[in-house]
Design a protein around this motif. Structure first.
Motif, mmCIF file in Angstrom:
data_model
loop_
_atom_site.group_PDB
_atom_site.id
_atom_site.type_symbol
_atom_site.label_atom_id
_atom_site.label_comp_id
_atom_site.label_asym_id
_atom_site.label_seq_id
_atom_site.Cartn_x
_atom_site.Cartn_y
_atom_site.Cartn_z
ATOM 1 N N PHE A 69 -0.321 -6.267 1.614
ATOM 2 C CA PHE A 69 -1.659 -6.848 1.603
ATOM 3 C C PHE A 69 -1.812 -7.768 0.401
ATOM 4 C CE2 PHE A 69 -1.873 -2.744 3.629
ATOM 5 C CZ PHE A 69 -2.675 -2.951 4.743
ATOM 6 N N GLY A 82 0.101 4.106 0.920
ATOM 7 C CA GLY A 82 -0.237 4.968 2.052
ATOM 8 C C GLY A 82 0.525 4.571 3.303
ATOM 9 N N CYS A 134 -5.538 5.491 6.569
ATOM 10 C CA CYS A 134 -4.425 5.372 5.629
ATOM 11 C C CYS A 134 -4.697 6.228 4.394
ATOM 12 C CB CYS A 134 -4.244 3.909 5.245
ATOM 13 S SG CYS A 134 -3.127 3.672 3.860
ATOM 14 N N CYS A 183 0.860 -1.187 0.000
ATOM 15 C CA CYS A 183 0.000 0.000 0.000
ATOM 16 C C CYS A 183 0.900 1.242 0.000
ATOM 17 C CB CYS A 183 -0.893 -0.032 1.233
ATOM 18 S SG CYS A 183 -1.702 1.535 1.570
HETATM 19 ZN ZN LIG Z 1 -2.561 1.515 3.671
#
Ligand SMILES: [Zn+2]
Length: 92
Positions: free
Chosen positions: A16, A11, A53, A9
């Motif tokens: 994930f 952010g 996030c 990610c």
């Molecule tokens: Zn994130």
């Protein structure tokens, strides 16, 4: 069993499963859109479903940096909707 692909990610830098992330893609023309198929050509970036996030990524312009092009403010509405759709799907 095959391992499912994982992505980072932009952010929170968390790892994930790709299917749990929202893919945002910038095409050659610099148009930014949500990639709900996972197959759109262009430079892609991933965001997780966490709202904090996203807020952070928005403030820090993480998406702009990852995609290396300006990101329209309206993309965040699309991302919100994509997250909602993903969460609905997960609850089925
Ligand atoms: Zn994130």
């Amino acid at each position: 069993m095959r391992k499912e692909p994982e992505r980072t990610c932009v952010g929170c830098r968390g790892i994930f499963l790709q299917k749990d992330l929202i893919r945002i893609v910038a095409n050659k023309e610099g148009q930014v859109s949500i990639d709900d198929t996972g197959r759109k050509p262009g430079r892609g970036a991933y965001l997780c479903q966490d709202q904090d996030c996203r807020a952070r990524a928005r403030k820090r312009q993480s998406l702009q940096r990852a995609l290396r092009c300006p990101v329209p403010e309206t993309i965040w509405i699309d991302i919100d909707q994509a997250v909602t759709a993903l969460q609905d799907k997960g609850e089925e």
